[in-house]
Design an enzyme around this catalytic site. Structure first.
Site, PDB file in Angstrom:
ATOM      1  N   ARG A 201       0.835  -1.197   0.000  1.00 35.10           N
ATOM      2  CA  ARG A 201       0.000   0.000   0.000  1.00 35.10           C
ATOM      3  C   ARG A 201       0.874   1.252   0.000  1.00 35.10           C
ATOM      4  NH1 ARG A 201      -4.928   2.288   2.130  1.00 35.10           N
ATOM      5  NH2 ARG A 201      -4.776   4.468   1.540  1.00 35.10           N
ATOM      6  N   ARG A 210      -5.436   1.908  -5.065  1.00 38.92           N
ATOM      7  CA  ARG A 210      -4.582   1.318  -4.045  1.00 38.92           C
ATOM      8  C   ARG A 210      -4.663  -0.200  -4.102  1.00 38.92           C
ATOM      9  NH1 ARG A 210      -8.509   4.641  -2.576  1.00 38.92           N
ATOM     10  NH2 ARG A 210     -10.168   4.046  -1.141  1.00 38.92           N
ATOM     11  N   ASP A 213      -6.651  -1.543   1.073  1.00 33.07           N
ATOM     12  CA  ASP A 213      -7.109  -0.514   2.000  1.00 33.07           C
ATOM     13  C   ASP A 213      -7.881  -1.227   3.104  1.00 33.07           C
ATOM     14  OD1 ASP A 213      -7.646   2.009   3.047  1.00 33.07           O
ATOM     15  OD2 ASP A 213      -9.549   2.160   1.973  1.00 33.07           O
ATOM     16  N   ASP A 215      -9.931  -0.311   6.590  1.00 33.41           N
ATOM     17  CA  ASP A 215     -10.479   0.721   7.473  1.00 33.41           C
ATOM     18  C   ASP A 215     -11.165   0.075   8.664  1.00 33.41           C
ATOM     19  OD1 ASP A 215      -9.746   2.923   5.878  1.00 33.41           O
ATOM     20  OD2 ASP A 215     -11.525   2.671   4.615  1.00 33.41           O
TER      21      ASP A 215
END
Length: 275
Positions: A201, A210, A213, A215
């Site tokens: 990343r 990307r 990812d 989150d």
């Protein structure tokens, strides 16, 4: 919740920064507070419904002496996580580790560290639109699964979506996983960012393409607003690629800010394809 307490478990071991501490060893004392529901054991008279503290004491003594650490912080963390991993009825553990013979060159009764660790429920949103996205998502989930402090409990289907925020880029593959973790929220963030970095990343363009990812969407029912950590994720209710997989694996999960269940949320103007 009920509590089972073990006070002043004395163990002789070889932890410390200095060579003489490792060579000669010294005395340690543990106070352990286990948060566990004992009612089922009381009604059934079945020890399997509680914690066999005799067996636990022997396991802790073996764990405490089989590895050498420089810091009592490391020892305490290792013992707390060991208890949570191997005693699934324990919701949380509070541990006080005394080091009465600490070489501080002055008279003190004891030096000790207090820690509390618990089973935390978190939801992570994963996405990728560079390289072999499906393989990258699989690798990220494997890294989450291999960690001693984090276990993947549920995993959604993959969802294909148009890019959000910066539209001139390839479609994304997204999914959501539910994890049980002993990590505090800030340390969970550091852990998932390490996985991102290990999988290539880079952070060059906001909302840009990307490889991976990850989150943190929810962490228990916590509401955290810090400079580098926002929980719940601030865009949950605006992103169908989060809402749809959340509805798949946790439809009754309640957003701690809006008070709405995931199944009550929907976005009709964003195309999301379940694969």
């Amino acid at each position: 919740m009920d509590h089972i307490n073990i006070d002043q478990l004395i163990i002789f071991a070889n932890h410390g920064l200095f060579s003489q501490e490792k060579d000669l060893g010294q005395k340690f004392a543990l106070d352990i507070d286990l948060c566990v529901n004992t009612q089922a054991a009381a009604f059934s008279k079945d020890l399997a419904q509680s914690v066999d503290y005799g067996a636990l004491i022997q396991a802790i003594k073996q764990r405490f002496t089989e590895t050498t650490y420089d810091l009592i912080e490391s020892v305490a963390e290792d013992i707390a996580q060991y208890i949570l991993r191997h005693y699934t009825l324990v919701a949380s553990v509070r541990l006080r580790l005394h080091k009465p013979w600490a070489p501080v060159m002055t008279a003190v009764e004891s030096i000790y560290i207090d820690i509390e660790r618990r089973r935390n429920r978190a939801f992570l949103g994963l996405g990728s639109n560079l390289g072999d996205s499906e393989n990258l998502l699989d690798n990220a989930i494997q890294e989450l699964s291999k960690a001693p402090h984090t276990e993947v409990k549920k995993q959604s289907s993959l969802y294909q979506t148009k890019a959000w925020g910066l539209e001139d880029q390839p479609d994304f593959l997204n999914c959501v996983v539910e994890v049980e973790t002993f990590l505090e929220a800030e340390n969970l963030l550091n852990f998932v960012q390490t996985i991102e970095n290990n999988l290539g990343r880079t952070r060059e363009v906001k909302w840009g393409p990307r490889s991976i990812d990850i989150d943190i969407l929810f962490y228990n029912d916590a509401i955290i607003y810090q400079e580098d950590l926002f929980i719940p994720h601030p865009y949950i209710e605006e992103r169908a690629f989060i809402i749809e997989p959340m509805k798949e694996i946790a439809p009754f999960w309640i957003h701690p800010v809006s008070g709405k269940q995931m199944r009550q949320l929907s976005i009709t103007d964003e195309e999301v394809t379940r694969l």
